[in-house]
Scaffold this active site. Structure first.
Site, mmCIF file in Angstrom:
data_model
loop_
_atom_site.group_PDB
_atom_site.id
_atom_site.type_symbol
_atom_site.label_atom_id
_atom_site.label_comp_id
_atom_site.label_asym_id
_atom_site.label_seq_id
_atom_site.Cartn_x
_atom_site.Cartn_y
_atom_site.Cartn_z
ATOM 1 N N CYS A 141 3.325 -7.982 47.317
ATOM 2 C CA CYS A 141 3.191 -8.598 46.229
ATOM 3 C C CYS A 141 4.051 -8.941 46.275
ATOM 4 C CB CYS A 141 2.949 -7.252 44.940
ATOM 5 S SG CYS A 141 2.147 -8.347 43.043
ATOM 6 N N LEU A 142 3.428 -10.500 45.571
ATOM 7 C CA LEU A 142 5.051 -11.073 44.994
ATOM 8 C C LEU A 142 5.519 -10.599 43.762
ATOM 9 C CD1 LEU A 142 2.874 -15.077 45.818
ATOM 10 C CD2 LEU A 142 4.753 -13.955 47.063
ATOM 11 N N GLY A 171 -2.489 -15.082 46.821
ATOM 12 C CA GLY A 171 -3.557 -14.394 46.388
ATOM 13 C C GLY A 171 -2.014 -14.760 44.786
ATOM 14 N N HIS A 183 -4.477 -7.131 38.340
ATOM 15 C CA HIS A 183 -3.049 -8.624 37.395
ATOM 16 C C HIS A 183 -3.520 -8.803 36.616
ATOM 17 C CE1 HIS A 183 0.723 -8.684 40.520
ATOM 18 N NE2 HIS A 183 -0.312 -9.307 41.628
ATOM 19 N N HIS A 186 -6.820 -7.090 44.084
ATOM 20 C CA HIS A 186 -5.593 -6.908 43.956
ATOM 21 C C HIS A 186 -4.904 -7.714 42.387
ATOM 22 C CE1 HIS A 186 -0.916 -7.053 45.083
ATOM 23 N NE2 HIS A 186 -1.074 -8.040 44.464
ATOM 24 N N GLU A 187 -5.708 -8.675 42.472
ATOM 25 C CA GLU A 187 -5.184 -10.113 41.939
ATOM 26 C C GLU A 187 -5.939 -9.753 40.305
ATOM 27 O OE1 GLU A 187 -3.181 -12.301 42.891
ATOM 28 O OE2 GLU A 187 -3.529 -11.343 44.828
ATOM 29 N N GLN A 193 1.376 -13.041 36.828
ATOM 30 C CA GLN A 193 2.360 -13.033 37.593
ATOM 31 C C GLN A 193 3.187 -14.185 37.548
ATOM 32 O OE1 GLN A 193 0.338 -12.284 40.953
ATOM 33 N NE2 GLN A 193 1.970 -11.882 41.407
HETATM 34 O O1 GNR Z 1 0.402 -12.594 49.648
HETATM 35 C C1 GNR Z 1 0.030 -11.426 49.337
HETATM 36 N N1 GNR Z 1 -0.385 -10.744 49.956
HETATM 37 C C2 GNR Z 1 -0.971 -9.651 50.360
HETATM 38 C C3 GNR Z 1 -0.769 -9.281 50.548
HETATM 39 C C4 GNR Z 1 -1.815 -8.017 51.605
HETATM 40 C C5 GNR Z 1 -2.645 -7.637 49.951
HETATM 41 C C6 GNR Z 1 -1.573 -8.551 48.897
HETATM 42 C C7 GNR Z 1 -1.536 -9.137 49.115
HETATM 43 S S1 GNR Z 1 -1.587 -10.556 47.054
HETATM 44 C C8 GNR Z 1 -0.427 -11.462 47.991
HETATM 45 C C9 GNR Z 1 0.373 -12.021 46.552
HETATM 46 C C10 GNR Z 1 -0.101 -11.737 45.333
HETATM 47 O O2 GNR Z 1 1.025 -10.694 44.886
HETATM 48 N N2 GNR Z 1 -0.937 -11.476 44.557
HETATM 49 O O3 GNR Z 1 -1.126 -11.427 43.397
HETATM 50 NI NI NI Z 2 0.470 -9.459 43.845
#
Ligand code: GNR
Ligand code: NI
Length: 175
Positions: free
Chosen positions: A94-95, A46, A140, A136-137, A51
């Site tokens: 999270c990246l 995601g 952000h 999660h997104e 980001q």
């Molecule tokens: O790549 C991602 N893996 C992930 C694993 C578990 C819960 C959420 C994520 S999102 C993350 C990529 C990211 O930072 N998206 O904002």
């Molecule tokens: Ni993230």
């Protein structure tokens, strides 16, 4: 398509609230495609526009496994319109918080309304990993990172390490 630079914490831009898009036009579609390319290369499942330093309410995701056909999802102005009464916990990464992982508790299932890449309004009900990633997104887009769901102790430990990692990246090695 172009690869974009992914911001890492701590960064003030990751704490800002993103603004809704007026309309999904060619420019937004190009951004969504650049975000997908950036996400696939990272690799991640995601990515939110914040980001990559763009404070607009846009996210992309793809839960297809390695070797499966890609299943890109593009959303603008996503809104959670229903959450389940029950929660579930999942290990998140999270990246923008590289190399740190922690369990986060969220509603187990959600219903989300959004504009697709054709500017059409759609609804999607999600549970499992899909519900985790969408939440999660959307976090952000509201300036929230998964570490904001942890205790201050855990969060600050991770932030200190990220600050140190950034510094040692920027400084030449001394003999
Ligand atoms: O790549 C991602 N893996 C992930 C694993 C578990 C819960 C959420 C994520 S999102 C993350 C990529 C990211 O930072 N998206 O904002
Ligand atoms: Ni993230």
């Amino acid at each position: 398509m172009a690869r974009l630079f992914i911001l890492t914490a701590p960064d003030a831009r990751l704490k800002q609230k993103s603004r809704p898009v007026d309309k999904v036009d060619d420019q937004i579609r190009r951004l969504m495609d650049d975000m997908l390319e950036t996400m696939y290369v990272a690799p991640g499942i995601g990515l939110a526009a914040a980001q990559v330093g763009v404070l607009q309410r846009i996210l992309v995701l793809d839960l297809a496994k390695d070797g499966e056909e890609k299943r890109p999802v593009r959303m603008a102005n996503p809104e959670i319109i229903w959450v389940s009464d029950d929660d579930s916990s999942h290990e998140e990464g999270c990246l923008s918080v590289p190399e740190h992982y922690a369990s986060v508790t969220r509603p187990r299932a959600i219903r989300v309304r959004y504009l697709d890449h054709q500017n059409e309004s759609r609804e999607l009900e999600a549970d499992g990993l899909l519900a985790v990633v969408i939440q999660h997104e959307i976090d952000h887009l509201d300036g929230v990172l998964f570490i904001d769901h942890l205790s201050a102790l855990k969060r600050n430990m991770i932030l200190r390490k990220l600050t140190k990692a950034k510094k040692s990246d920027a400084e030449p090695v001394r003999a």
